[in-house]
Write a protein that holds these residues in place. Structure first.
Motif, mmCIF file in Angstrom:
data_model
loop_
_atom_site.group_PDB
_atom_site.id
_atom_site.type_symbol
_atom_site.label_atom_id
_atom_site.label_comp_id
_atom_site.label_asym_id
_atom_site.label_seq_id
_atom_site.Cartn_x
_atom_site.Cartn_y
_atom_site.Cartn_z
ATOM 1 N N THR A 1 44.321 40.736 49.492
ATOM 2 C CA THR A 1 45.556 41.373 48.995
ATOM 3 C C THR A 1 45.742 40.234 47.770
ATOM 4 N N HIS A 2 45.913 40.712 46.604
ATOM 5 C CA HIS A 2 46.244 40.161 45.424
ATOM 6 C C HIS A 2 47.551 39.719 45.346
ATOM 7 N N ASP A 3 47.840 38.212 45.709
ATOM 8 C CA ASP A 3 49.142 37.974 45.607
ATOM 9 C C ASP A 3 49.226 36.380 45.111
ATOM 10 N N PRO A 4 49.250 36.173 43.854
ATOM 11 C CA PRO A 4 49.239 34.797 43.327
ATOM 12 C C PRO A 4 50.558 33.939 43.923
ATOM 13 N N GLU A 5 51.628 34.699 43.894
ATOM 14 C CA GLU A 5 52.887 33.823 44.401
ATOM 15 C C GLU A 5 52.496 33.450 46.032
ATOM 16 N N GLY A 6 52.240 34.223 46.470
ATOM 17 C CA GLY A 6 51.987 34.079 48.184
ATOM 18 C C GLY A 6 50.986 32.775 48.171
ATOM 19 N N ALA A 7 49.761 32.842 47.291
ATOM 20 C CA ALA A 7 48.598 31.874 47.324
ATOM 21 C C ALA A 7 49.390 30.525 47.123
ATOM 22 N N ALA A 8 50.284 30.662 46.088
ATOM 23 C CA ALA A 8 50.932 29.573 45.467
ATOM 24 C C ALA A 8 51.835 28.663 46.746
ATOM 25 N N GLY A 9 52.525 29.769 47.300
ATOM 26 C CA GLY A 9 53.491 29.263 48.605
ATOM 27 C C GLY A 9 52.472 28.454 49.552
ATOM 28 N N LEU A 10 51.351 29.172 49.952
ATOM 29 C CA LEU A 10 50.417 28.485 50.789
ATOM 30 C C LEU A 10 49.953 27.070 50.415
ATOM 31 N N LEU A 11 49.710 26.919 49.411
ATOM 32 C CA LEU A 11 49.131 25.648 48.810
ATOM 33 C C LEU A 11 50.364 24.553 48.800
ATOM 34 N N GLN A 12 51.680 25.216 48.443
ATOM 35 C CA GLN A 12 52.737 24.327 48.543
ATOM 36 C C GLN A 12 52.838 23.807 50.116
ATOM 37 N N GLU A 13 52.729 24.750 50.963
ATOM 38 C CA GLU A 13 52.845 24.377 52.498
ATOM 39 C C GLU A 13 52.071 23.289 52.828
ATOM 40 N N SER A 14 50.965 23.409 52.017
ATOM 41 C CA SER A 14 49.878 22.198 52.370
ATOM 42 C C SER A 14 50.106 21.104 51.681
ATOM 43 N N GLY A 15 51.067 20.834 50.819
ATOM 44 C CA GLY A 15 51.424 19.706 49.938
ATOM 45 C C GLY A 15 50.755 19.593 48.563
ATOM 46 N N TRP A 16 50.453 21.113 47.891
ATOM 47 C CA TRP A 16 49.928 20.918 46.754
ATOM 48 C C TRP A 16 50.964 21.524 45.726
ATOM 49 N N GLU A 17 51.262 20.796 44.537
ATOM 50 C CA GLU A 17 52.171 21.287 43.659
ATOM 51 C C GLU A 17 51.325 21.197 42.255
ATOM 52 N N ARG A 18 52.056 22.139 41.289
ATOM 53 C CA ARG A 18 51.225 22.122 40.112
ATOM 54 C C ARG A 18 51.696 20.988 39.202
ATOM 55 N N ASN A 19 50.591 20.571 38.398
ATOM 56 C CA ASN A 19 50.815 19.224 37.649
ATOM 57 C C ASN A 19 51.363 19.649 36.421
ATOM 58 N N ALA A 20 51.366 18.834 35.409
ATOM 59 C CA ALA A 20 51.651 19.259 33.950
ATOM 60 C C ALA A 20 51.080 20.089 33.007
ATOM 61 N N SER A 21 49.355 20.136 33.732
ATOM 62 C CA SER A 21 48.704 21.119 33.054
ATOM 63 C C SER A 21 48.452 22.456 33.663
ATOM 64 N N GLY A 22 49.127 22.574 34.929
ATOM 65 C CA GLY A 22 49.412 23.675 35.703
ATOM 66 C C GLY A 22 48.217 23.813 36.786
ATOM 67 N N ILE A 23 47.608 22.719 36.944
ATOM 68 C CA ILE A 23 46.542 22.624 38.233
ATOM 69 C C ILE A 23 47.362 22.154 39.453
ATOM 70 N N PHE A 24 46.870 22.462 40.554
ATOM 71 C CA PHE A 24 47.545 22.100 41.784
ATOM 72 C C PHE A 24 47.215 20.469 41.895
ATOM 73 N N GLU A 25 48.030 19.953 42.460
ATOM 74 C CA GLU A 25 47.589 18.141 42.542
ATOM 75 C C GLU A 25 48.354 17.854 43.985
ATOM 76 N N ARG A 26 47.735 16.972 44.407
ATOM 77 C CA ARG A 26 48.247 16.470 45.875
ATOM 78 C C ARG A 26 47.778 14.845 46.028
ATOM 79 N N ASP A 27 48.749 14.053 45.735
ATOM 80 C CA ASP A 27 48.479 12.480 46.308
ATOM 81 C C ASP A 27 47.525 12.044 44.947
ATOM 82 N N GLY A 28 47.915 12.775 43.859
ATOM 83 C CA GLY A 28 46.903 12.216 42.549
ATOM 84 C C GLY A 28 45.468 12.744 42.538
ATOM 85 N N GLN A 29 45.156 13.653 43.570
ATOM 86 C CA GLN A 29 44.014 14.441 43.526
ATOM 87 C C GLN A 29 44.175 15.848 42.979
#
Lengths: 270, 531
Positions: free
Chosen positions: B335-363
């Protein structure tokens, strides 16, 4: 690679053993050397046929085609060069030299495809290469000769112009010798050393450099065989092919040197 | 003055000779006779290495040898298994198959085709001391027994549902082993089978020539022979096809299709190829071990849209772990669901950085993807997907390797299981042929615990148990049920991401009949004819 995507572990192990890949590298190399000096280049990994069965016909096909190209190169290149030299800076000279420039600078496979498009596809006069009828050799040989003949024409022109400016030519003219005799007896013979050198070097690089043309024109030659053997990791064929080209280039250089002696007694030995 | 005049005359002579020489060469050949009797000419892009199945089962070799060898059974156009060299078969128990063979068949060499020949062939291919490549499709066979002159029994070492389908593959066609024993490895260039055409000559690098088998049990072919010409370059193949030098090719490049289709003398046929292309996921990778990340990869972008945009008719999105044409296929589309996908990543501690790429603990969320460029337009497709991922916030890094290195790499990675080494990829492009028409072909080696193509290092005993049922001898409905459940497990755990299924095409002269694409990817030559 040989075993393919569905291979089982047993098949892989048995292929390794059959190819001797389970032996240490230095032993494999010794075996290869001792077989090679006996003229045995081994067996192709892919076809399980003797390497010589692959190499011999391919080398024959390459010789045929480079031979035809060499003939064309001499028949077209040298007269074109002489023609330019006889009337430097005339319209004829300009036409010949522009053609030469195109021949030298256009990529050889592109020239091949264009010739094929015109003569095989549009006009339907010639087959698009292949080893099936004698006409099949024409397009690849012409393509190869266009490129290598261009260099020959250029060298012939330069070298003829240089020789024609020499004192002995003026002397010959003063003696009233006919123009034809001056050209062919006095000038061409003296101008021929650089031409022969160039042809010798060209044939050497032609033997190894026919890969593109052979691929474009589906010609079953050595160059194409080498490329597909490399892609298929068929090492015995690659080894034998490289060896054969190296030997052929050596022989050609020797022949060129011998022709020098014939043309110019000053470089003869002893 | 006199001298200049002289020069001009001389120049003319040379010019005339020069022109005459070049023209003579061209005109001498202008009458090139291209017609060569009633022979069908095919263009191959790659030359077969050997025609002995023991040594070579590449596509190029199979393309030719299907005119020479035949199988016991065949797939018809609806993928049903139908009699061929065997007239009938029965299965007295889960592991036994009894075949009744045709009694009117001889090999090209004159040796009889009978139960002994079938036994000798299978035993040669499965000889533990020197197994042949078809072993991969015959390794479930334990013994072959001759019951009568034309009656043979094949016993399996375990119940194996797809056994019969495997006997319909060109890889398992029956060769003339008696002839092999007479001539050894020369069999690869002087083969003998039961097919409609027999080998006449092979000029290396140039062409393979086959002549009609007048004694063919199905009646002599309508043409005098077949010629397979080796033409490595797509441009010349297209010219040769349009100019009538060859009648057909199954090696058509995408960009040539519009030109060919526009030519009234040429017909083009395009159909889905029995092949899947997926990305194996490295389950040992720190980032990808997280199911949320894997699920996000399947939801973040619109695969359907990208595949359609880049490939058009030349491929379609793959909605399952195997191709839709295979027995046991189950659609498990994303299922194409970018918002759902972003939610899953946030659940695992990933957040979008200034350039829009997901980042966690500086990685940053950067995934190395190992891929070749094996299929036409494949890299373009992957680049489009890469762009979409970047827009979403995931950085796919390509690690390009040669197409031919993919399988050796997969084998190497799967061998690493249980060692100290770990695979060094994040995603890995894997393509697989599915000629057997059954799902096990795409499900076993890549996903079973310790399977020899299991680069993901996926292991789920429940999945293996379901596959055991799926390939066993139980009734088809139970096998299908097991296949479906197994694929649902894969869809849940995502050891691979399904991407696309390529199409393939043939182009042929309108005068050629009886040569067509087959859903099993096989070629039948017995009915070819020229108008």
């Amino acid at each position: 690679m040989l075993a393919g995507e569905h291979a089982t572990a047993e098949t892989e192990a048995s292929i390794r053993a059959r190819l001797g890949l389970d032996q240490p590298a230095h032993l494999q190399y010794l075996t290869f050397l001792s077989n090679m000096v006996q003229g045995d280049f081994g067996t192709s990994y892919r076809s399980r046929q003797s390497v010589m069965d692959h190499i011999a016909p391919a080398f024959g096909a390459t010789l045929q085609f480079t031979g035809a190209a060499l003939m064309l190169m001499v028949v077209i290149g040298i007269p074109a060069g002489i023609l330019s030299a006889t009337r430097p800076n005339s319209w004829l000279d300009r036409i010949v030299m522009s053609t030469v420039l195109i021949g030298l600078s256009a990529p050889i496979f592109w020239v091949g495809i264009v010739l094929m498009y015109v003569f095989a596809f549009r006009l339907g006069w010639l087959p698009s290469g292949g080893f099936f009828t004698w006409q099949g050799i024409i397009l690849p040989a012409v393509t190869l000769a266009l490129q290598y003949g261009a260099i020959v024409a250029r060298i012939t022109r330069t070298s003829m112009l240089e020789v024609l400016g020499n004192d002995y030519i003026r002397t010959a003219r003063a003696k009233g010798i006919s123009q034809g005799a001056i050209f062919y007896t006095h000038a061409l013979r003296n101008a021929s050393l650089p031409i022969v050198t160039t042809i010798g070097l060209q044939v050497g690089s032609m033997l190894g450099g026919t890969i593109l043309i052979e691929t474009v024109f589906s010609w079953p030659g050595l160059g194409r065989m080498l490329v597909s053997a490399i892609l298929e990791r068929d090492a015995p064929i690659v080894q034998a092919g490289v060896m054969l080209i190296a030997v052929a280039v050596l022989v050609l250089n020797l022949l060129t040197d011998l022709v020098y002696g014939f043309l110019d007694p000053r470089v003869r030995f002893g | 003055m006199k001298s200049r005049l002289h020069l001009t005359t001389h120049g003319r002579t040379v010019a005339a000779a020069f022109l005459a020489a070049s023209l003579a060469l061209l005109t001498a050949a202008s009458s090139a006779a291209l017609a060569q009797g009633n022979v069908v000419r095919f263009a191959l892009s790659v030359e077969p290495g050997s025609l002995d199945l023991h040594a070579d089962t590449t596509t190029a070799s199979l393309d030719v040898n299907q005119a020479i060898y035949e199988t016991l059974v065949r797939f018809d156009h609806d993928m049903n298994i139908v009699p061929w060299l065997a007239t009938s078969w029965e299965q007295p128990d889960e592991t036994t198959y009894r075949f009744e063979l045709r009694d009117d068949v001889t090999f090209h060499s004159g040796h009889p085709f009978d139960a002994e020949a079938v036994k000798a062939h299978i035993e040669r291919m499965t000889d533990p001391a020197d197994p042949g490549l078809p072993m991969a499709f015959l390794n479930h066979i334990e013994a072959v027994e001759v019951l009568g002159e034309h009656s043979v029994e094949i016993r399996l070492n375990r119940p194996f549902g797809p056994a019969l389908a495997y006997m319909a593959l060109p890889h398992t066609a029956i060769q003339d082993t008696a002839h092999y024993r007479e001539i050894g490895d020369d069999f690869g260039v002087r083969p003998s089978g039961t097919g409609p055409f027999r080998m006449e000559s092979w000029s290396r690098g140039s062409a393979l020539n086959l002549v009609a088998n007048e004694e063919y049990w199905g009646g002599a072919p309508a043409v005098d022979g077949l010629q397979f010409r080796i033409m490595p370059e797509p441009g010349p193949r297209t010219f040769a096809l349009q100019g009538g030098e060859v009648h057909a090719t199954n090696q058509v490049s995408i960009q040539d299709i519009p030109t060919l289709a526009a030519n009234p003398g040429v017909e083009v046929e395009v159909a889905p190829e029995p092949r899947y292309i997926r990305w194996l996921v490295n389950l040992n990778d720190d980032i990808l071990a997280d199911i949320n990340v894997r699920r996000a990869l399947t939801m973040a972008i619109d695969y359907e849209f990208v595949v359609e945009a880049i490939l058009g008719d030349f491929g379609r999105v793959l909605e399952g772990f195997v191709i839709p044409e295979s027995i046991g296929y189950l659609a498990v589309p994303y299922t194409h669901d970018p918002e759902g996908a972003a939610g899953l990543l946030q659940e695992s501690g990933w957040e979008r950085n200034a350039s829009g790429i997901f980042e966690r603990d500086g990685q940053t969320l950067s995934i190395p993807m190992m891929t070749g460029n094996k299929m036409p337009r494949e890299l373009e497709l992957f680049e489009a997907i890469q762009n979409q991922f970047r827009d979403f916030g995931i950085d796919l890094q390509f690690d390009l390797i040669e197409g031919a290195q993919i399988y050796p790499n997969i084998a190497r990675y799967s061998d690493m299981l249980g060692t100290d080494e770990t695979p060094d990829f994040g995603l890995l492009t894997m393509d697989g042929g599915m000629r057997t028409g059954e799902a096990n072909n795409g499900l076993e080696t890549a996903f079973r615990c310790g399977g020899n193509r299991n680069a993901s290092h996926y292991c789920n005993p429940e999945y293996d148990r379901l596959l055991d049922i799926a390939v066993s001898g139980v009734p088809l409905e139970e096998r299908l049920e097991a296949y479906y459940e197994a694929q649902l497990i894969l869809a849940e755990e995502i050891p691979a991401i399904n991407i696309w299924q390529p199409s393939w095409a043939i182009a042929k002269n309108v005068d050629l009949d009886g040569y067509a694409l087959h859903p099993a990817g096989v070629w039948h030559y017995e009915n070819v004819s020229l108008r």
